[in-house]
Design a protein around this motif. Structure first.
Motif, mmCIF file in Angstrom:
data_model
loop_
_atom_site.group_PDB
_atom_site.id
_atom_site.type_symbol
_atom_site.label_atom_id
_atom_site.label_comp_id
_atom_site.label_asym_id
_atom_site.label_seq_id
_atom_site.Cartn_x
_atom_site.Cartn_y
_atom_site.Cartn_z
ATOM 1 N N VAL A 121 -6.221 -8.100 -13.797
ATOM 2 C CA VAL A 121 -5.730 -9.386 -14.307
ATOM 3 C C VAL A 121 -5.662 -10.349 -13.133
ATOM 4 O O VAL A 121 -5.456 -9.932 -11.993
ATOM 5 N N PRO A 122 -5.821 -11.635 -13.391
ATOM 6 C CA PRO A 122 -5.724 -12.617 -12.300
ATOM 7 C C PRO A 122 -4.327 -12.594 -11.681
ATOM 8 O O PRO A 122 -3.328 -12.409 -12.378
ATOM 9 N N PRO A 123 -4.239 -12.773 -10.369
ATOM 10 C CA PRO A 123 -2.934 -12.759 -9.706
ATOM 11 C C PRO A 123 -2.084 -13.962 -10.095
ATOM 12 O O PRO A 123 -2.605 -15.026 -10.421
ATOM 13 N N SER A 124 -0.785 -13.769 -10.032
ATOM 14 C CA SER A 124 0.148 -14.863 -10.305
ATOM 15 C C SER A 124 0.146 -15.839 -9.135
ATOM 16 O O SER A 124 -0.327 -15.532 -8.035
ATOM 17 N N GLU A 125 0.723 -17.001 -9.359
ATOM 18 C CA GLU A 125 0.849 -17.987 -8.283
ATOM 19 C C GLU A 125 1.755 -17.445 -7.180
ATOM 20 O O GLU A 125 1.506 -17.664 -5.993
ATOM 21 N N ASP A 126 2.793 -16.709 -7.559
ATOM 22 C CA ASP A 126 3.704 -16.106 -6.592
ATOM 23 C C ASP A 126 2.955 -15.115 -5.695
ATOM 24 O O ASP A 126 3.125 -15.099 -4.474
ATOM 25 N N CYS A 127 2.106 -14.295 -6.301
ATOM 26 C CA CYS A 127 1.279 -13.355 -5.538
ATOM 27 C C CYS A 127 0.323 -14.122 -4.636
ATOM 28 O O CYS A 127 0.176 -13.801 -3.446
ATOM 29 N N SER A 128 -0.336 -15.132 -5.177
ATOM 30 C CA SER A 128 -1.293 -15.915 -4.383
ATOM 31 C C SER A 128 -0.625 -16.562 -3.178
ATOM 32 O O SER A 128 -1.197 -16.589 -2.077
ATOM 33 N N ASN A 129 0.577 -17.062 -3.355
ATOM 34 C CA ASN A 129 1.305 -17.653 -2.226
ATOM 35 C C ASN A 129 1.592 -16.605 -1.153
ATOM 36 O O ASN A 129 1.482 -16.887 0.047
ATOM 37 N N ALA A 130 1.961 -15.396 -1.580
ATOM 38 C CA ALA A 130 2.219 -14.313 -0.624
ATOM 39 C C ALA A 130 0.942 -13.933 0.117
ATOM 40 O O ALA A 130 0.962 -13.713 1.331
ATOM 41 N N VAL A 131 -0.173 -13.877 -0.597
ATOM 42 C CA VAL A 131 -1.455 -13.536 0.026
ATOM 43 C C VAL A 131 -1.843 -14.593 1.049
ATOM 44 O O VAL A 131 -2.245 -14.279 2.175
ATOM 45 N N ARG A 132 -1.722 -15.859 0.667
ATOM 46 C CA ARG A 132 -2.097 -16.945 1.580
ATOM 47 C C ARG A 132 -1.230 -16.962 2.841
ATOM 48 O O ARG A 132 -1.682 -17.344 3.909
ATOM 49 N N GLY A 133 0.011 -16.525 2.715
ATOM 50 C CA GLY A 133 0.915 -16.537 3.859
ATOM 51 C C GLY A 133 0.898 -15.269 4.697
ATOM 52 O O GLY A 133 1.568 -15.195 5.722
ATOM 53 N N ALA A 134 0.122 -14.270 4.285
ATOM 54 C CA ALA A 134 0.140 -12.976 4.961
ATOM 55 C C ALA A 134 -1.005 -12.837 5.960
ATOM 56 O O ALA A 134 -2.070 -13.427 5.791
ATOM 57 N N ASP A 135 -0.782 -12.038 6.967
ATOM 58 C CA ASP A 135 -1.833 -11.633 7.907
ATOM 59 C C ASP A 135 -2.473 -10.388 7.308
ATOM 60 O O ASP A 135 -2.058 -9.258 7.576
ATOM 61 N N LEU A 136 -3.485 -10.584 6.470
ATOM 62 C CA LEU A 136 -4.065 -9.470 5.717
ATOM 63 C C LEU A 136 -4.767 -8.448 6.591
ATOM 64 O O LEU A 136 -4.763 -7.259 6.275
ATOM 65 N N VAL A 137 -5.348 -8.870 7.666
ATOM 66 C CA VAL A 137 -5.996 -7.906 8.562
ATOM 67 C C VAL A 137 -4.948 -6.945 9.115
ATOM 68 O O VAL A 137 -5.139 -5.734 9.140
ATOM 69 N N HIS A 138 -3.820 -7.494 9.527
ATOM 70 C CA HIS A 138 -2.718 -6.678 10.035
ATOM 71 C C HIS A 138 -2.166 -5.765 8.941
ATOM 72 O O HIS A 138 -1.948 -4.576 9.164
ATOM 73 N N VAL A 139 -1.962 -6.313 7.759
ATOM 74 C CA VAL A 139 -1.422 -5.534 6.644
ATOM 75 C C VAL A 139 -2.380 -4.417 6.249
ATOM 76 O O VAL A 139 -1.966 -3.273 6.061
ATOM 77 N N CYS A 140 -3.659 -4.721 6.131
ATOM 78 C CA CYS A 140 -4.640 -3.698 5.725
ATOM 79 C C CYS A 140 -4.697 -2.558 6.730
ATOM 80 O O CYS A 140 -4.928 -1.410 6.352
ATOM 81 N N GLY A 141 -4.465 -2.861 7.995
ATOM 82 C CA GLY A 141 -4.436 -1.815 9.006
ATOM 83 C C GLY A 141 -3.238 -0.895 8.882
ATOM 84 O O GLY A 141 -3.208 0.179 9.483
ATOM 85 N N ARG A 142 -2.254 -1.302 8.121
ATOM 86 C CA ARG A 142 -1.030 -0.517 7.933
ATOM 87 C C ARG A 142 -0.989 0.236 6.599
ATOM 88 O O ARG A 142 -0.009 0.907 6.312
ATOM 89 N N ILE A 143 -2.029 0.113 5.782
ATOM 90 C CA ILE A 143 -2.040 0.805 4.495
ATOM 91 C C ILE A 143 -2.285 2.286 4.730
ATOM 92 O O ILE A 143 -3.293 2.673 5.310
ATOM 93 N N THR A 144 -1.348 3.096 4.291
ATOM 94 C CA THR A 144 -1.426 4.538 4.487
ATOM 95 C C THR A 144 -2.292 5.169 3.398
ATOM 96 O O THR A 144 -2.528 4.556 2.351
#
Length: 101
Positions: free
Chosen positions: A52-75
């Motif tokens: 399903v398409p992400p919510s605006e709340d989710c999109s705001n969190a994604v835009r504000g996150a350092d995804l490269v850093h986060v993806c490196g921490r996914i166990t």
């Protein structure tokens, strides 16, 4: 069956939130990007749920996150609960088009 799905989604959220709390205390990881993304975006990346398409709340969190850093921490445990393809799709829909598998 529906209650089982809600239980699994709840466990994914809990797992992501706990992972965020643990990671927050690691050197070099002082922000709460993983916990915030887990709280706001889990329904859009859970493996068992239909896309399903992400919510605006989710999109705001994604835009504000350092995804490269986060993806490196996914166990591996988190990766078993979420769909990495959905993660990439959500990131792309939210304005982080550099994300790909």
């Amino acid at each position: 069956m529906e209650s089982s799905l809600f239980y699994r989604v709840g466990m994914v959220v809990l797992g992501l939130l706990l992972a965020g709390l643990v990671l927050e205390n690691l050197p070099g990881f002082s922000d709460q990007d993983l916990a915030t993304l887990g709280a706001r975006c889990t329904p859009f990346v859970v493996r068992e749920l239909p896309p399903v398409p992400p919510s605006e709340d989710c999109s705001n969190a994604v835009r504000g996150a350092d995804l490269v850093h986060v993806c490196g921490r996914i166990t591996p445990e988190i990766e078993r609960m979420i769909s990495m393809q959905k993660v990439v799709d959500v990131a792309n829909r939210c304005g982080k088009p550099q994300m790909r598998l």
